[in-house]
Design a protein around this motif. Structure first.
Motif, PDB file in Angstrom:
ATOM      1  N   LEU A  78     -93.009 -99.884 -24.584  1.00  0.00           N
ATOM      2  CA  LEU A  78     -93.774-100.688 -25.386  1.00  0.00           C
ATOM      3  C   LEU A  78     -93.555-102.003 -25.282  1.00  0.00           C
ATOM      4  CD1 LEU A  78     -96.048-100.037 -27.385  1.00  0.00           C
ATOM      5  CD2 LEU A  78     -94.282-100.500 -29.293  1.00  0.00           C
ATOM      6  N   LEU A  79     -92.254-102.709 -25.103  1.00  0.00           N
ATOM      7  CA  LEU A  79     -92.144-104.041 -24.840  1.00  0.00           C
ATOM      8  C   LEU A  79     -92.491-104.541 -23.650  1.00  0.00           C
ATOM      9  CD1 LEU A  79     -88.493-104.419 -26.542  1.00  0.00           C
ATOM     10  CD2 LEU A  79     -90.535-105.591 -27.412  1.00  0.00           C
ATOM     11  N   ASN A  80     -92.185-103.552 -22.548  1.00  0.00           N
ATOM     12  CA  ASN A  80     -92.581-104.001 -21.188  1.00  0.00           C
ATOM     13  C   ASN A  80     -94.356-103.653 -20.807  1.00  0.00           C
ATOM     14  OD1 ASN A  80     -90.084-104.555 -19.934  1.00  0.00           O
ATOM     15  ND2 ASN A  80     -89.658-102.155 -19.798  1.00  0.00           N
ATOM     16  N   SER A  81     -95.162-103.142 -21.798  1.00  0.00           N
ATOM     17  CA  SER A  81     -96.428-103.198 -21.821  1.00  0.00           C
ATOM     18  C   SER A  81     -97.091-104.280 -21.941  1.00  0.00           C
ATOM     19  CB  SER A  81     -97.082-101.860 -22.570  1.00  0.00           C
ATOM     20  OG  SER A  81     -96.652-102.208 -24.029  1.00  0.00           O
ATOM     21  N   VAL A  82     -96.421-105.096 -22.723  1.00  0.00           N
ATOM     22  CA  VAL A  82     -97.168-106.534 -22.921  1.00  0.00           C
ATOM     23  C   VAL A  82     -96.738-107.584 -21.912  1.00  0.00           C
ATOM     24  CG1 VAL A  82     -97.410-108.263 -24.849  1.00  0.00           C
ATOM     25  CG2 VAL A  82     -97.121-105.871 -25.470  1.00  0.00           C
ATOM     26  N   PRO A  83     -97.638-108.264 -21.199  1.00  0.00           N
ATOM     27  CA  PRO A  83     -97.348-109.205 -20.238  1.00  0.00           C
ATOM     28  C   PRO A  83     -96.803-110.558 -21.146  1.00  0.00           C
ATOM     29  CG  PRO A  83     -99.598-109.141 -20.537  1.00  0.00           C
ATOM     30  CD  PRO A  83     -99.098-108.025 -21.379  1.00  0.00           C
ATOM     31  N   ASN A  84     -95.439-110.732 -21.148  1.00  0.00           N
ATOM     32  CA  ASN A  84     -94.830-111.993 -21.765  1.00  0.00           C
ATOM     33  C   ASN A  84     -93.598-112.565 -21.105  1.00  0.00           C
ATOM     34  OD1 ASN A  84     -92.578-110.323 -22.105  1.00  0.00           O
ATOM     35  ND2 ASN A  84     -93.363-109.789 -24.487  1.00  0.00           N
ATOM     36  N   GLY A  85     -93.773-112.311 -19.775  1.00  0.00           N
ATOM     37  CA  GLY A  85     -92.787-112.968 -19.007  1.00  0.00           C
ATOM     38  C   GLY A  85     -91.072-112.451 -19.061  1.00  0.00           C
ATOM     39  N   ARG A  86     -90.935-111.449 -20.075  1.00  0.00           N
ATOM     40  CA  ARG A  86     -89.579-110.981 -20.153  1.00  0.00           C
ATOM     41  C   ARG A  86     -89.833-109.498 -19.989  1.00  0.00           C
ATOM     42  NH1 ARG A  86     -89.288-112.963 -26.249  1.00  0.00           N
ATOM     43  NH2 ARG A  86     -91.555-112.453 -26.108  1.00  0.00           N
ATOM     44  N   LYS A  87     -88.656-108.838 -19.635  1.00  0.00           N
ATOM     45  CA  LYS A  87     -88.341-107.562 -19.345  1.00  0.00           C
ATOM     46  C   LYS A  87     -87.378-106.869 -20.300  1.00  0.00           C
ATOM     47  CE  LYS A  87     -91.515-107.372 -15.933  1.00  0.00           C
ATOM     48  NZ  LYS A  87     -92.569-106.393 -15.737  1.00  0.00           N
ATOM     49  N   ALA A  88     -87.428-105.411 -20.462  1.00  0.00           N
ATOM     50  CA  ALA A  88     -86.421-104.789 -21.059  1.00  0.00           C
ATOM     51  C   ALA A  88     -86.223-103.475 -20.047  1.00  0.00           C
ATOM     52  CB  ALA A  88     -86.912-103.993 -22.469  1.00  0.00           C
ATOM     53  N   GLU A  89     -85.019-102.936 -20.080  1.00  0.00           N
ATOM     54  CA  GLU A  89     -84.578-101.798 -19.398  1.00  0.00           C
ATOM     55  C   GLU A  89     -83.453-101.029 -19.850  1.00  0.00           C
ATOM     56  OE1 GLU A  89     -83.365-100.927 -14.741  1.00  0.00           O
ATOM     57  OE2 GLU A  89     -84.102-102.870 -15.300  1.00  0.00           O
ATOM     58  N   SER A  90     -83.641 -99.828 -19.915  1.00  0.00           N
ATOM     59  CA  SER A  90     -82.572 -98.760 -20.427  1.00  0.00           C
ATOM     60  C   SER A  90     -81.442 -98.439 -19.199  1.00  0.00           C
ATOM     61  CB  SER A  90     -83.195 -97.772 -21.020  1.00  0.00           C
ATOM     62  OG  SER A  90     -83.799 -97.877 -22.052  1.00  0.00           O
TER      63      SER A  90
ATOM     64  N   LEU B  28     -84.930-113.771 -25.761  1.00  0.00           N
ATOM     65  CA  LEU B  28     -85.042-114.012 -24.496  1.00  0.00           C
ATOM     66  C   LEU B  28     -85.852-115.387 -24.175  1.00  0.00           C
ATOM     67  CD1 LEU B  28     -85.449-110.353 -23.193  1.00  0.00           C
ATOM     68  CD2 LEU B  28     -83.244-111.823 -23.177  1.00  0.00           C
ATOM     69  N   ARG B  29     -85.479-115.902 -23.038  1.00  0.00           N
ATOM     70  CA  ARG B  29     -86.379-116.834 -22.244  1.00  0.00           C
ATOM     71  C   ARG B  29     -87.569-116.305 -21.486  1.00  0.00           C
ATOM     72  NH1 ARG B  29     -85.535-116.995 -17.342  1.00  0.00           N
ATOM     73  NH2 ARG B  29     -83.517-116.597 -16.202  1.00  0.00           N
ATOM     74  N   LYS B  30     -88.494-117.022 -21.272  1.00  0.00           N
ATOM     75  CA  LYS B  30     -89.156-116.456 -20.147  1.00  0.00           C
ATOM     76  C   LYS B  30     -88.493-116.109 -18.730  1.00  0.00           C
ATOM     77  CE  LYS B  30     -93.667-117.128 -17.843  1.00  0.00           C
ATOM     78  NZ  LYS B  30     -95.043-117.883 -17.488  1.00  0.00           N
ATOM     79  N   GLY B  31     -88.737-114.664 -18.231  1.00  0.00           N
ATOM     80  CA  GLY B  31     -87.962-114.260 -17.118  1.00  0.00           C
ATOM     81  C   GLY B  31     -86.788-113.820 -17.634  1.00  0.00           C
ATOM     82  N   GLY B  32     -86.225-113.522 -18.836  1.00  0.00           N
ATOM     83  CA  GLY B  32     -85.215-113.032 -19.233  1.00  0.00           C
ATOM     84  C   GLY B  32     -85.264-111.573 -19.463  1.00  0.00           C
ATOM     85  N   LYS B  33     -83.986-110.905 -19.613  1.00  0.00           N
ATOM     86  CA  LYS B  33     -84.010-109.579 -19.634  1.00  0.00           C
ATOM     87  C   LYS B  33     -83.076-108.942 -20.811  1.00  0.00           C
ATOM     88  CE  LYS B  33     -84.530-106.976 -15.975  1.00  0.00           C
ATOM     89  NZ  LYS B  33     -84.337-105.922 -14.757  1.00  0.00           N
ATOM     90  N   LEU B  34     -83.838-107.858 -21.475  1.00  0.00           N
ATOM     91  CA  LEU B  34     -82.777-107.113 -22.455  1.00  0.00           C
ATOM     92  C   LEU B  34     -82.648-105.717 -21.779  1.00  0.00           C
ATOM     93  CD1 LEU B  34     -81.955-106.150 -25.251  1.00  0.00           C
ATOM     94  CD2 LEU B  34     -84.309-105.308 -25.586  1.00  0.00           C
TER      95      LEU B  34
ATOM     96  N   ILE C 265     -83.585-103.684 -31.142  1.00  0.00           N
ATOM     97  CA  ILE C 265     -84.313-103.748 -29.803  1.00  0.00           C
ATOM     98  C   ILE C 265     -85.420-105.078 -29.763  1.00  0.00           C
ATOM     99  CG2 ILE C 265     -85.663-102.473 -28.090  1.00  0.00           C
ATOM    100  CD1 ILE C 265     -84.470-100.176 -28.828  1.00  0.00           C
ATOM    101  N   GLY C 266     -86.339-105.028 -30.703  1.00  0.00           N
ATOM    102  CA  GLY C 266     -87.331-105.922 -30.776  1.00  0.00           C
ATOM    103  C   GLY C 266     -86.717-107.353 -31.304  1.00  0.00           C
ATOM    104  N   ARG C 267     -85.728-107.327 -32.201  1.00  0.00           N
ATOM    105  CA  ARG C 267     -85.091-108.661 -32.436  1.00  0.00           C
ATOM    106  C   ARG C 267     -84.162-109.382 -31.458  1.00  0.00           C
ATOM    107  NH1 ARG C 267     -81.389-109.198 -36.934  1.00  0.00           N
ATOM    108  NH2 ARG C 267     -82.844-111.139 -37.687  1.00  0.00           N
TER     109      ARG C 267
END
Length: 333
Positions: free
Chosen positions: A253-265, A227-233, A220-222
């Motif tokens: 946890l990944l979404n809690s940090v503002p880094n321009g990328r998103k993760a979704e299950s 991802l690029r900025k604006g990319g999605k996992l 998940i983390g790797r």
């Protein structure tokens, strides 16, 4: 008249799947009695058998997540289907059986002329892939994506639909399955001898648009790091309940940090409960793609419907590329 079905009698290996019989009764109300022509196998079936799937019914029950069948009889309240119609359904359980009773609101008509084995492969795997591509990631032509576990049922569905969308695709798989990945114009990565993070960073230093990760765990983390900025996992296909909880927590946890990328299950069972209509609409779209020969599900094995125990054993071997389908024996002759 009696019919046969496969019952999960207790938790354990494929041997706990036993043939049983039940009385074939007339459907009631808005029930539709369906003769099953094809039932797909998937990792969720294995998770249910070992007791890892949180949404499984109480044992004993009949597994089988997806079916295509022919309407044999209808209840007096049924208005949308007629005897002789071919229909499909996301059942979650109940598919390892010669017959099944379902309410009409859960059914989708299957166009005439489609192979039931190919059609049933769309119900779970392709609908999952289509929803993740179009409704979650909202991919566009030319997007660069990575699919982990690309040779599996959902993986090959993502490759097939991704090729249709004009995506630039990378996929992890064992070396002996690389020819399958190339078949979809994707670039294979040998997960055993190559580090997929290094591989992608060397070739796409600007970052990927989307990663579809069906492996979870440390991936998940790797995967997110690519991802690029604006990319999605997009995470899917958790192997067990514990893995699902850890995965969902990691995504939060990944979404809690503002880094321009998103993760979704993504999980199709939960999505179906939230909005059944959209999933059934997407499945109808996929049937049209199949009829128009825009897609071609990869079927690894076609086996008799009541050979579910052997089919589960093959699925667990890890050698399967694509989809195992249980078929009405009449269609195998």
């Amino acid at each position: 008249m009696k019919y046969k079905k496969i019952v999960l009698t207790k938790r354990g290996g494929p041997e706990v799947l036993q043939i049983s019989q039940d009385e074939l009764l007339p459907p009631e109300g808005d029930q539709v009695q369906i003769k099953i022509l094809a039932c797909g196998l998937g990792r969720t079936d294995v998770a249910m058998r070992y007791g890892y799937y949180p949404f499984a019914p109480k044992i004993p029950f009949v597994p089988g997540y997806e079916i295509v069948g022919r309407v044999e009889s209808v209840g007096h309240k049924v208005t949308e289907f007629n005897i002789g119609d071919t229909v499909a359904a996301l059942t979650v359980y109940g598919g390892y059986s010669e017959y099944i009773y379902l309410e009409q609101q859960h059914l989708v008509k299957v166009p005439e002329g489609l192979d039931p084995g190919e059609a049933v492969a769309l119900v779970l795997n392709y609908t999952t892939a289509y929803q993740m591509l179009k409704r979650i990631a909202k991919v566009q032509e030319g997007n660069r994506i990575l699919i982990t576990g690309a040779s599996g049922g959902v993986g090959t569905a993502l490759l097939d639909l991704g090729k249709l969308e004009g995506l630039i695709m990378y996929g992890t798989a064992s070396k002996q399955k690389h020819e399958i990945i190339r078949k979809y114009d994707a670039i294979p990565i040998d997960y055993k001898s190559q580090d997929f993070v290094e591989f992608i960073n060397e070739r796409v230093p600007e970052g990927l648009d989307v990663v579809f990760d069906g492996q979870a765990g440390a991936n998940i983390g790797r995967s997110f790091s690519l991802l690029r900025k604006g990319g999605k996992l997009v995470e899917y296909g958790y192997p067990n309940f514990s893995g699902m909880l850890k995965g969902v927590f990691k995504v939060m946890l990944l979404n809690s940090v503002p880094n321009g990328r998103k993760a979704e299950s993504y999980g199709i069972s939960g999505s179906y409960k939230k909005n059944r209509r959209i999933i059934l609409e997407d499945l109808a779209t996929l049937f049209n793609f199949l009829k128009e020969k825009k897609i071609k599900p990869m079927i690894s094995n076609r086996m008799p419907l009541l050979d579910a125990s052997d089919a589960n054993r093959i699925l667990e071997s890890g050698t399967v590329t694509g989809k195992i389908v249980l078929m009405n024996p009449e269609l195998l002759t």
